[in-house]
Design an enzyme around this catalytic site. Structure first.
Site, mmCIF file in Angstrom:
data_model
loop_
_atom_site.group_PDB
_atom_site.id
_atom_site.type_symbol
_atom_site.label_atom_id
_atom_site.label_comp_id
_atom_site.label_asym_id
_atom_site.label_seq_id
_atom_site.Cartn_x
_atom_site.Cartn_y
_atom_site.Cartn_z
ATOM 1 N N SER A 171 0.872 -1.167 0.000
ATOM 2 C CA SER A 171 0.000 0.000 0.000
ATOM 3 C C SER A 171 0.907 1.215 0.000
ATOM 4 O O SER A 171 2.089 1.120 0.328
ATOM 5 C CB SER A 171 -0.874 0.000 1.264
ATOM 6 O OG SER A 171 -1.541 1.228 1.451
ATOM 7 N N TYR A 184 -1.931 -0.557 10.520
ATOM 8 C CA TYR A 184 -1.931 -0.897 9.095
ATOM 9 C C TYR A 184 -0.639 -0.414 8.443
ATOM 10 O O TYR A 184 -0.006 -1.153 7.672
ATOM 11 C CB TYR A 184 -3.145 -0.254 8.435
ATOM 12 C CG TYR A 184 -3.351 -0.587 6.979
ATOM 13 C CD1 TYR A 184 -3.912 -1.803 6.603
ATOM 14 C CD2 TYR A 184 -3.019 0.314 5.977
ATOM 15 C CE1 TYR A 184 -4.130 -2.111 5.269
ATOM 16 C CE2 TYR A 184 -3.234 0.016 4.639
ATOM 17 C CZ TYR A 184 -3.789 -1.193 4.288
ATOM 18 O OH TYR A 184 -3.996 -1.498 2.967
ATOM 19 N N LYS A 188 2.196 -2.836 6.645
ATOM 20 C CA LYS A 188 2.474 -2.614 5.227
ATOM 21 C C LYS A 188 3.917 -2.159 5.012
ATOM 22 O O LYS A 188 4.538 -2.507 3.999
ATOM 23 C CB LYS A 188 1.492 -1.605 4.647
ATOM 24 C CG LYS A 188 0.057 -2.121 4.570
ATOM 25 C CD LYS A 188 -0.048 -3.402 3.748
ATOM 26 C CE LYS A 188 -1.483 -3.863 3.578
ATOM 27 N NZ LYS A 188 -1.602 -5.090 2.757
#
Length: 280
Positions: A171, A184, A188
């Site tokens: 991402s 998150y 990532k």
């Protein structure tokens, strides 16, 4: 970071310093190209919806044989029927589920050429009063363990095929900070570091490793955040744009790249700055 001996066929650690001396690349006998998918076998995790489903449709249109792995069984079975593919229930946070998905690909189609490790979720919590240990473990299990376990499970089959390609969905949250979901961003960033390292480590074994790094895309992971982004005037990516970048990175001659996908910009590998080295 080193490679295993030729007899074992495995990939073993060679110590922390082994990666400082890059191994000379060898020509892979099995390279997955976007314009030559006929007969290739691909495993797609998170393959029932969103980016996974979009990539699966594109691969199938080129003649690839697919194993779709997900926990959304209804959507996965429907898509598998549409694409003449195989669906398998797979919780990517479980090593045995990843191994079973790879085994099904080899049993059903005889080989594995491409592993698209795409399953992902948001954490839904921060590190303050809203911290939730269960959600933290779940997000790390799917987003990071799912890639680590997926690579580990896929490697023997890819090596047996003479090489191949691993693509992990990271991402833009793996390249820049995301204050709205630091957990998150953490997993990532870990995926990006893993891809950059494995790209070098597995190059000599004929395996290319790439990361797909979209910004906010129009998938279920956005949830209510989509309406917030729209109110702020922040453009949301169409899944088709992410799929197009996926196909482009398959044709890259390099490895260990992190391809960004951002509205209004041409997708390409992110140019990381060189880290300062030691001074004698």
């Amino acid at each position: 970071m080193g490679t295993g001996d030729g007899e074992s066929g495995g990939v073993t650690g060679g110590g922390l310093l082994s990666g400082l001396v890059p191994l000379p690349p060898i020509q892979a006998s099995n390279v997955v190209r976007g314009d030559d998918l006929e007969g290739k076998v691909a495993l797609v995790t998170g393959g029932s919806n969103g980016i996974g489903a979009g990539v699966a449709r594109r691969l199938a249109s080129g003649g690839a044989r697919l194993v779709l792995a997900d926990i959304d069984d209804d959507a996965g079975e429907r898509l598998a029927g549409e694409l003449d593919a195989t669906y398998v229930h797979c919780d990517v946070s479980r090593m045995e589920d990843n191994e079973a998905a790879v085994a099904i690909a080899v049993e059903r189609y005889g080989r594995l050429d491409l592993a698209f490790l795409n399953a992902g979720i948001s954490s839904g919590c921060g590190l303050g009063e809203d911290f939730d240990l269960r959600r933290y473990r779940l997000a790390m299990g799917v987003n990071l363990d799912g890639v680590v376990f997926g690579v580990h499970a896929a490697l023997p089959a890819l090596l047996a095929a003479g090489g191949g390609t691993i693509v992990a969905t990271a991402s833009m949250a793996g390249i820049v900070g995301i204050p709205s979901d630091p957990i998150y961003a953490a997993n990532k960033h870990a995926v990006v570091g893993l891809v950059r390292t494995l790209g070098q480590d597995l190059q000599s074994r004929g395996i290319r490793v790439q990361a797909l790094c979209p910004s906010f895309a129009d998938t279920a992971i956005l949830g209510e955040g989509k309406a917030v982004l729209e109110r702020l005037g922040f453009p949301v990516l169409e899944v088709a744009d992410v799929v197009e970048t996926f196909m482009r990175l398959l044709d890259s001659e390099d490895t260990g790249e992190c391809w960004f996908v951002i509205p209004g910009r041409e997708s390409q590998p992110f140019a990381f700055r060189r880290a300062p080295g030691p001074r004698a």
